[in-house]
Design a protein around this motif. Structure first.
Motif, PDB file in Angstrom:
ATOM      1  N   VAL A  35       0.845  -1.195   0.000  1.00  0.00           N
ATOM      2  CA  VAL A  35       0.000   0.000   0.000  1.00  0.00           C
ATOM      3  C   VAL A  35       0.880   1.245   0.000  1.00  0.00           C
ATOM      4  O   VAL A  35       0.614   2.226  -0.701  1.00  0.00           O
ATOM      5  CB  VAL A  35      -0.967  -0.012   1.207  1.00  0.00           C
ATOM      6  CG1 VAL A  35      -1.764   1.275   1.286  1.00  0.00           C
ATOM      7  CG2 VAL A  35      -1.896  -1.214   1.123  1.00  0.00           C
ATOM      8  N   PHE A  36       1.970   1.209   0.780  1.00  0.00           N
ATOM      9  CA  PHE A  36       2.918   2.327   0.805  1.00  0.00           C
ATOM     10  C   PHE A  36       3.493   2.562  -0.591  1.00  0.00           C
ATOM     11  O   PHE A  36       3.572   3.694  -1.065  1.00  0.00           O
ATOM     12  CB  PHE A  36       4.034   2.030   1.805  1.00  0.00           C
ATOM     13  CG  PHE A  36       4.999   3.163   1.969  1.00  0.00           C
ATOM     14  CD1 PHE A  36       4.727   4.193   2.847  1.00  0.00           C
ATOM     15  CD2 PHE A  36       6.179   3.189   1.248  1.00  0.00           C
ATOM     16  CE1 PHE A  36       5.622   5.247   3.002  1.00  0.00           C
ATOM     17  CE2 PHE A  36       7.073   4.228   1.392  1.00  0.00           C
ATOM     18  CZ  PHE A  36       6.791   5.262   2.274  1.00  0.00           C
ATOM     19  N   LYS A  37       3.867   1.479  -1.265  1.00  0.00           N
ATOM     20  CA  LYS A  37       4.416   1.576  -2.621  1.00  0.00           C
ATOM     21  C   LYS A  37       3.379   2.152  -3.587  1.00  0.00           C
ATOM     22  O   LYS A  37       3.711   2.963  -4.445  1.00  0.00           O
ATOM     23  CB  LYS A  37       4.875   0.193  -3.084  1.00  0.00           C
ATOM     24  CG  LYS A  37       5.580   0.196  -4.397  1.00  0.00           C
ATOM     25  CD  LYS A  37       6.080  -1.197  -4.734  1.00  0.00           C
ATOM     26  CE  LYS A  37       6.749  -1.207  -6.092  1.00  0.00           C
ATOM     27  NZ  LYS A  37       7.244  -2.530  -6.452  1.00  0.00           N
ATOM     28  N   GLU A  38       2.139   1.730  -3.440  1.00  0.00           N
ATOM     29  CA  GLU A  38       1.056   2.254  -4.286  1.00  0.00           C
ATOM     30  C   GLU A  38       0.885   3.754  -4.063  1.00  0.00           C
ATOM     31  O   GLU A  38       0.758   4.524  -5.015  1.00  0.00           O
ATOM     32  CB  GLU A  38      -0.250   1.525  -3.980  1.00  0.00           C
ATOM     33  CG  GLU A  38      -1.440   2.051  -4.759  1.00  0.00           C
ATOM     34  CD  GLU A  38      -2.753   1.419  -4.319  1.00  0.00           C
ATOM     35  OE1 GLU A  38      -3.703   1.495  -5.108  1.00  0.00           O
ATOM     36  OE2 GLU A  38      -2.832   0.879  -3.207  1.00  0.00           O
ATOM     37  N   LEU A  39       0.895   4.179  -2.810  1.00  0.00           N
ATOM     38  CA  LEU A  39       0.726   5.599  -2.493  1.00  0.00           C
ATOM     39  C   LEU A  39       1.862   6.434  -3.072  1.00  0.00           C
ATOM     40  O   LEU A  39       1.647   7.576  -3.484  1.00  0.00           O
ATOM     41  CB  LEU A  39       0.635   5.802  -0.978  1.00  0.00           C
ATOM     42  CG  LEU A  39       0.373   7.218  -0.494  1.00  0.00           C
ATOM     43  CD1 LEU A  39      -0.971   7.726  -1.000  1.00  0.00           C
ATOM     44  CD2 LEU A  39       0.419   7.269   1.033  1.00  0.00           C
ATOM     45  N   ALA A  40       3.047   5.866  -3.143  1.00  0.00           N
ATOM     46  CA  ALA A  40       4.206   6.586  -3.685  1.00  0.00           C
ATOM     47  C   ALA A  40       3.996   7.001  -5.138  1.00  0.00           C
ATOM     48  O   ALA A  40       4.640   7.944  -5.617  1.00  0.00           O
ATOM     49  CB  ALA A  40       5.458   5.736  -3.550  1.00  0.00           C
ATOM     50  N   ASN A  41       3.082   6.345  -5.837  1.00  0.00           N
ATOM     51  CA  ASN A  41       2.776   6.735  -7.220  1.00  0.00           C
ATOM     52  C   ASN A  41       2.004   8.040  -7.298  1.00  0.00           C
ATOM     53  O   ASN A  41       1.950   8.657  -8.356  1.00  0.00           O
ATOM     54  CB  ASN A  41       1.966   5.631  -7.910  1.00  0.00           C
ATOM     55  CG  ASN A  41       2.752   4.365  -8.109  1.00  0.00           C
ATOM     56  OD1 ASN A  41       3.923   4.412  -8.462  1.00  0.00           O
ATOM     57  ND2 ASN A  41       2.122   3.236  -7.853  1.00  0.00           N
ATOM     58  N   PHE A  42       1.399   8.471  -6.199  1.00  0.00           N
ATOM     59  CA  PHE A  42       0.555   9.661  -6.195  1.00  0.00           C
ATOM     60  C   PHE A  42       1.178  10.845  -5.451  1.00  0.00           C
ATOM     61  O   PHE A  42       0.682  11.964  -5.553  1.00  0.00           O
ATOM     62  CB  PHE A  42      -0.799   9.351  -5.527  1.00  0.00           C
ATOM     63  CG  PHE A  42      -1.576   8.288  -6.232  1.00  0.00           C
ATOM     64  CD1 PHE A  42      -2.372   8.585  -7.327  1.00  0.00           C
ATOM     65  CD2 PHE A  42      -1.510   6.965  -5.810  1.00  0.00           C
ATOM     66  CE1 PHE A  42      -3.100   7.607  -7.973  1.00  0.00           C
ATOM     67  CE2 PHE A  42      -2.229   5.972  -6.453  1.00  0.00           C
ATOM     68  CZ  PHE A  42      -3.025   6.287  -7.543  1.00  0.00           C
TER      69      PHE A  42
END
Length: 80
Positions: A50-57
């Motif tokens: 989830v942290f990695k996903e958030l890093a895209n935004f």
């Protein structure tokens, strides 16, 4: 008093309706979140994916600050 624990999800910062009180875009929402929670006696967790996903935004500088506030922990799949 025991510290309260919270598990965060990307939608808190990415979904326009969820982040409404924090900011107009995901990076602003994370910055306001950091400002508010740094004063609380609470622990914030986020799964690494989830942290990695958030890093895209979020911009990298804000993610660095956010990483100091939260604890990345994978869910205990055997305990579920």
């Amino acid at each position: 008093m025991a510290t309260r624990k919270f598990v965060l999800d990307t939608s808190l910062f990415v979904n326009p309706y969820a982040r409404e009180k924090f900011g107009k875009n995901p990076s602003a929402a994370v910055r306001v979140f950091i400002k508010h929670v740094s004063k609380l006696d609470a622990e914030f967790y986020m799964p690494p994916l989830v942290f990695k996903e958030l890093a895209n935004f979020i911009d990298p500088k804000t993610m660095d600050e956010f990483e100091l506030i939260i604890k990345k922990r994978a869910p205990n799949t055997y305990g579920i």
